[in-house]
Scaffold this motif. Structure first.
Motif, PDB file in Angstrom:
ATOM      1  N   GLN A  49      -2.120  27.227 -24.429  1.00 49.20           N
ATOM      2  CA  GLN A  49      -2.233  28.598 -24.897  1.00 49.20           C
ATOM      3  C   GLN A  49      -0.871  29.201 -25.290  1.00 49.20           C
ATOM      4  N   PRO A  50      -0.829  30.043 -26.345  1.00 47.75           N
ATOM      5  CA  PRO A  50       0.578  30.831 -26.446  1.00 47.75           C
ATOM      6  C   PRO A  50       0.625  31.855 -25.606  1.00 47.75           C
ATOM      7  N   LYS A  51      -0.448  32.586 -25.023  1.00 44.52           N
ATOM      8  CA  LYS A  51      -0.306  33.482 -24.084  1.00 44.52           C
ATOM      9  C   LYS A  51      -1.619  33.388 -23.302  1.00 44.52           C
ATOM     10  N   GLY A  53      -5.347  33.855 -21.861  1.00 47.33           N
ATOM     11  CA  GLY A  53      -6.617  34.537 -22.131  1.00 47.33           C
ATOM     12  C   GLY A  53      -6.688  34.284 -23.761  1.00 47.33           C
ATOM     13  N   ASP A  54      -5.731  33.543 -24.982  1.00 48.12           N
ATOM     14  CA  ASP A  54      -5.842  33.347 -25.926  1.00 48.12           C
ATOM     15  C   ASP A  54      -7.066  32.446 -26.151  1.00 48.12           C
ATOM     16  N   VAL A  55      -7.826  32.290 -27.229  1.00 46.14           N
ATOM     17  CA  VAL A  55      -8.737  31.404 -27.440  1.00 46.14           C
ATOM     18  C   VAL A  55      -7.907  30.176 -28.128  1.00 46.14           C
ATOM     19  N   GLY A  56      -7.062  30.252 -29.088  1.00 48.28           N
ATOM     20  CA  GLY A  56      -6.489  29.308 -29.747  1.00 48.28           C
ATOM     21  C   GLY A  56      -5.494  28.559 -28.873  1.00 48.28           C
ATOM     22  N   TYR A  57      -5.142  27.310 -28.978  1.00 46.80           N
ATOM     23  CA  TYR A  57      -4.186  26.570 -28.119  1.00 46.80           C
ATOM     24  C   TYR A  57      -3.603  25.490 -28.870  1.00 46.80           C
ATOM     25  N   LYS A  58      -2.387  24.993 -28.590  1.00 49.34           N
ATOM     26  CA  LYS A  58      -1.683  23.766 -29.188  1.00 49.34           C
ATOM     27  C   LYS A  58      -2.143  22.638 -28.552  1.00 49.34           C
TER      28      LYS A  58
END
Length: 360
Positions: A49-51, A53-58
């Motif tokens: 995750q970028p940070k 708690g983020d829902v999105g991720y790589k």
């Protein structure tokens, strides 16, 4: 006399002890643990995750070495080594990666010292890759696909436990000869049977027709019945992995669908088509007519169902003999596509391909 005899006995005892003691550098001890090779392809299990708690991720952000380090105790059940095959989200899986992965699996398993292979993979197309490997692996040693529904940086990430359990399955002697397996959320599935059923749930994988292969809880495996279909060493495709695979497209049936998707696929060079049909593998009259016309021109057409369970039997919903179709039986559209791709490397004869769908 007694003294001499006793001294001789003591000398013999000291000699035995001396011979048992190491002289100079100690000889390396053989590692009794089985050897498992982890082949990584990316996926959510390696996602970041970028940070927090983020829902999105790589997907595929972490290398295989990081995945192994994140699993406490994994080195207690096996000698682990890892290789990076790809670093992608499984939505981007390609035929080229399949070919590379399949060949590497066969190379690794040909090593007598290797007990099994674990493949880390994204869940989106895991069932397709698993079924491909089920058809092309030339070994009865375990091949276990594993992934996660939460990225590695998430709170309560499921990847480490899944990877631990997958490794435990790979070293279980009773896993041999069962074909390629999928492990997630404490359940062992046959790659041929399982499918993803939920967008986000940890319990996303199910085997709707014949049920799971077993359960694995903290590395302890409980098995159910063995598969009856042909796979791995009994497959006609085992070890025979071509450089490229023929194009096969899936045509999705829905209300009011016309022939346009069929025409577009043929224009793009499709050699085979799989119908993700409504109900028992059906579609609108316009769609069925377009597919039958393609079949009469030498394009192999397979009828499957979008319903996600059940079997599409030959000549039940439609007259396959008249229309020139192949019935997918229990294979869902995405797996029917995989088998058809490999079948077309052997033959274009519909009767022969139908026989494959009965056996695999």
């Amino acid at each position: 006399m007694q003294v001499t005899k006793r001294w001789g006995m003591l000398s013999a005892a000291f000699l035995a002890v001396a011979l048992a003691l190491p002289s100079g550098a100690a000889e390396p001890k053989a590692n009794p643990k089985p050897k498992v090779v982890i082949l990584a392809t990316g996926g959510t299990i390696a996602g970041a995750q970028p940070k927090p708690g983020d829902v999105g991720y790589k997907a595929g952000a972490y290398p295989v070495s990081a995945l192994i380090k994140a699993v406490p105790g994994i080195d207690e059940i096996a000698q682990i080594s890892g290789e990076q095959i790809a670093s992608i989200g499984s939505q981007d899986m390609t035929d080229a990666v399949w070919v590379k992965l399949g060949r590497r699996v066969n190379e690794v398993l040909a090593d007598p010292s290797v007990s099994g292979v674990v493949v880390t993979h994204g869940t989106d197309t895991m069932e397709e890759t698993g079924f491909f490997l089920n058809l092309v692996t030339k070994s009865n040693k375990p091949v276990v696909l594993v992934g996660s529904m939460r990225p590695a940086t998430a709170v309560s990430a499921d990847g480490p436990m899944n990877l631990y359990n997958a490794t435990a399955v790979a070293v279980d002697p009773n896993a041999r000869g069962r074909g390629v397996l999928v492990v997630l959320n404490d359940v062992v599935h046959y790659a041929r049977e399982t499918t993803k059923t939920n967008t986000t749930s940890l319990d996303t994988f199910a085997s709707p027709n014949r049920g799971p292969a077993g359960f694995v809880l903290f590395g302890k495996v409980r098995w159910f019945s063995k598969p009856t279909w042909r796979h791995t060493t009994e497959s006609a495709f085992a070890g025979a992995i071509p450089d490229t695979l023929p194009r096969v497209d899936i045509i999705y049936a829905h209300a009011n669908v016309g022939p346009e998707y069929v025409q577009a696929s043929l224009a793009a060079g499709a050699k085979g088509l799989v119908l993700a049909g409504v109900g028992d593998g059906n579609g609108t009259q316009a769609l069925i007519e377009a597919l039958s016309a393609a079949a009469k021109k030498g394009v192999v057409v397979v009828r499957s169902s979008r319903t996600n369970s059940g079997a599409v039997a030959r000549n039940v919903e439609l007259d396959d003999d008249k229309l020139g179709f192949v019935a997918a039986q229990e294979l869902n559209p995405q797996k029917a596509r995989v088998l058809l791709q490999l079948a077309l490397t052997k033959t274009k004869d519909c009767a022969a391909i139908q026989e494959m769908f009965e056996q695999y």
